[in-house]
Design a protein around this motif. Structure first.
Motif, PDB file in Angstrom:
ATOM      1  N   ARG A  23       0.840  -1.203   0.000  1.00  0.00           N
ATOM      2  CA  ARG A  23       0.000   0.000   0.000  1.00  0.00           C
ATOM      3  C   ARG A  23       0.871   1.248   0.000  1.00  0.00           C
ATOM      4  O   ARG A  23       0.611   2.195  -0.763  1.00  0.00           O
ATOM      5  N   GLU A  24       1.901   1.276   0.851  1.00  0.00           N
ATOM      6  CA  GLU A  24       2.766   2.447   0.922  1.00  0.00           C
ATOM      7  C   GLU A  24       3.538   2.662  -0.382  1.00  0.00           C
ATOM      8  O   GLU A  24       3.719   3.793  -0.828  1.00  0.00           O
ATOM      9  N   VAL A  25       3.998   1.563  -0.987  1.00  0.00           N
ATOM     10  CA  VAL A  25       4.753   1.678  -2.237  1.00  0.00           C
ATOM     11  C   VAL A  25       3.872   2.244  -3.345  1.00  0.00           C
ATOM     12  O   VAL A  25       4.253   3.185  -4.054  1.00  0.00           O
ATOM     13  N   VAL A  26       2.673   1.677  -3.492  1.00  0.00           N
ATOM     14  CA  VAL A  26       1.773   2.125  -4.553  1.00  0.00           C
ATOM     15  C   VAL A  26       1.321   3.563  -4.303  1.00  0.00           C
ATOM     16  O   VAL A  26       1.366   4.411  -5.211  1.00  0.00           O
ATOM     17  N   MET A  68       4.273  12.953   3.622  1.00  0.00           N
ATOM     18  CA  MET A  68       3.637  11.665   3.400  1.00  0.00           C
ATOM     19  C   MET A  68       4.212  10.600   4.328  1.00  0.00           C
ATOM     20  O   MET A  68       3.485   9.767   4.878  1.00  0.00           O
ATOM     21  N   GLY A  69       5.536  10.613   4.508  1.00  0.00           N
ATOM     22  CA  GLY A  69       6.163   9.636   5.387  1.00  0.00           C
ATOM     23  C   GLY A  69       5.716   9.794   6.827  1.00  0.00           C
ATOM     24  O   GLY A  69       5.378   8.813   7.504  1.00  0.00           O
ATOM     25  N   VAL A  70       5.699  11.033   7.308  1.00  0.00           N
ATOM     26  CA  VAL A  70       5.259  11.295   8.686  1.00  0.00           C
ATOM     27  C   VAL A  70       3.778  10.957   8.842  1.00  0.00           C
ATOM     28  O   VAL A  70       3.355  10.378   9.850  1.00  0.00           O
ATOM     29  N   GLY A 153       7.034   2.649  11.787  1.00  0.00           N
ATOM     30  CA  GLY A 153       8.256   3.301  11.346  1.00  0.00           C
ATOM     31  C   GLY A 153       8.687   2.856   9.956  1.00  0.00           C
ATOM     32  O   GLY A 153       9.050   3.671   9.106  1.00  0.00           O
ATOM     33  N   GLN A 154       8.623   1.559   9.708  1.00  0.00           N
ATOM     34  CA  GLN A 154       8.988   1.061   8.389  1.00  0.00           C
ATOM     35  C   GLN A 154       7.980   1.501   7.335  1.00  0.00           C
ATOM     36  O   GLN A 154       8.348   1.819   6.200  1.00  0.00           O
ATOM     37  N   ASN A 155       6.712   1.535   7.696  1.00  0.00           N
ATOM     38  CA  ASN A 155       5.700   2.041   6.766  1.00  0.00           C
ATOM     39  C   ASN A 155       6.012   3.472   6.354  1.00  0.00           C
ATOM     40  O   ASN A 155       5.907   3.846   5.184  1.00  0.00           O
ATOM     41  N   GLY A 156       6.380   4.304   7.338  1.00  0.00           N
ATOM     42  CA  GLY A 156       6.692   5.697   7.049  1.00  0.00           C
ATOM     43  C   GLY A 156       7.905   5.841   6.149  1.00  0.00           C
ATOM     44  O   GLY A 156       7.909   6.661   5.225  1.00  0.00           O
ATOM     45  N   LEU A 157       8.938   5.039   6.399  1.00  0.00           N
ATOM     46  CA  LEU A 157      10.140   5.110   5.572  1.00  0.00           C
ATOM     47  C   LEU A 157       9.864   4.637   4.150  1.00  0.00           C
ATOM     48  O   LEU A 157      10.382   5.217   3.179  1.00  0.00           O
ATOM     49  N   VAL A 158       9.055   3.593   4.013  1.00  0.00           N
ATOM     50  CA  VAL A 158       8.715   3.106   2.669  1.00  0.00           C
ATOM     51  C   VAL A 158       7.905   4.147   1.916  1.00  0.00           C
ATOM     52  O   VAL A 158       8.125   4.389   0.725  1.00  0.00           O
TER      53      VAL A 158
END
Length: 239
Positions: A23-26, A68-70, A153-158
Motif C-alpha cells: 500500500r505504501e509503495v503504490v 507523506m512519510g510522517v 516506522g517502516q511504513n513511514g520510511l517506505v
C-alpha cells in the motif's frame, strides 16, 4: 522513525503472500509521480524557466515526501495503538473470565457454521492452550491477527522513499532538456511509470496486468492535464 516494538507482540509481519508495504509503495509512487508531474507541468507551462521548474520540483518532492512519510507513520501508529489496547483488554478478559470466554468462543464457532458439539470441543481445546485461546479470540472476535501487525516506522520510511522515487520520474527531463521538450518527455515518463506501476501491482492482485496498468495510468494522468491547464490559464492571465 524506529521500528515500533511491543513486549507482548514482538513479531511484526504481514500475513499473506503480498509484500507487507504494498500500500505504501503504490500510494507513495503514484502520488509522487502525479503530484510532481501536475505541479512542474503547470509551472513549466507558465514560466518556461527550467531552473525554476527544477527548483520547484525539488522543493515539492522534499516537502511532500516528508509529509507523506510522517503521515503514514502517525496514522499507522495510531491504528496500531488501538489494536494493542484491544488485544491487552482481550488478554485480561481471558485471564479473569476464562469460562465465559470459552463459551463466547463456542458461540463464535457455531455462528461460523460449525456444529454445536464440534464447536464446544474446539473451544474447550483452545481454552486449554493459553496462546491458542488468545489467538482465536483475537482473530474471531476482534478481527486482529496479533502477528500480522506492521511496523509504523517502516511504513513511514517506505512511503517516504516511494514518494521520492515516484516524484523524481517527471522531474528528470527538466535537468537535461529545454522546457517544452521536457514537458513532453516528462509526460511520457510519467505515463509509462504509472502504467508499469499498475502492471506490477497486478502480480499481487491477480488482475490482468494491462487492465491494472491502464487503470492507474488513465486515472492518475488526469492530474497532469489539470496542472498543465492551470499553467496555461495562469500564463495568459499574468500576461
Amino acid at each position: 522513525m524506529e521500528k515500533e516494538k511491543h513486549p507482548r507482540y514482538p513479531d511484526h509481519h504481514q500475513s499473506g503472500s503480498s509484500p507487507s508495504y504494498i500500500r505504501e509503495v503504490v500510494f507513495g509512487m503514484e502520488d509522487g509521480m502525479v503530484s510532481t508531474f501536475g505541479a512542474v507541468t503547470g509551472i513549466a507551462a507558465a514560466t518556461v524557466d527550467p531552473s525554476l521548474v527544477v527548483l520547484s520540483g525539488l522543493v515539492i518532492i522534499s516537502v511532500e515526501s516528508i509529509s507523506m512519510g510522517v503521515g503514514s507513520f502517525l496514522s499507522n501508529k495510531s491504528q496500531q495503538d488501538i489494536k494493542y489496547n484491544l488485544l491487552d483488554e482481550e488478554r485480561e478478559e481471558l485471564e479473569k473470565f476464562p469460562q465465559e470466554e470459552e463459551k463466547e468462543l463456542q458461540r463464535i464457532y457455531e455462528r461460523d457454521g460449525w456444529s454445536s458439539s464440534l464447536a464446544g470441543k474446539m473451544a474447550a481445546e483452545a481454552a486449554g492452550k493459553k496462546q491458542l485461546f488468545f489467538s482465536e479470540m483475537a482473530h474471531h472476535e476482534l478481527q486482529i491477527i496479533p502477528t500480522g501487525l506492521q511496523s509504523p516506522g517502516q511504513n513511514g520510511l517506505v512511503m517516504f522513499g516511494s514518494y521520492v522515487l515516484g516524484g523524481s520520474i517527471p522531474l528528470l527531463a527538466y535537468f537535461f532538456l529545454p522546457v517544452y521538450q521536457a514537458i513532453l518527455v516528462s509526460a511520457v515518463l510519467t505515463v509509462s511509470g504509472l502504467f508499469l506501476l499498475g502492471a506490477r501491482v497486478a502480480r499481487y492482485s491477480k488482475r490482468s496486468w494491462w487492465k491494472s496498468g491502464w487503470e492507474m495510468m488513465s486515472l492518475a494522468s488526469l492530474a497532469g492535464l489539470v496542472g498543465y491547464g492551470v499553467g496555461q490559464i495562469v500564463e495568459k492571465w499574468v500576461k
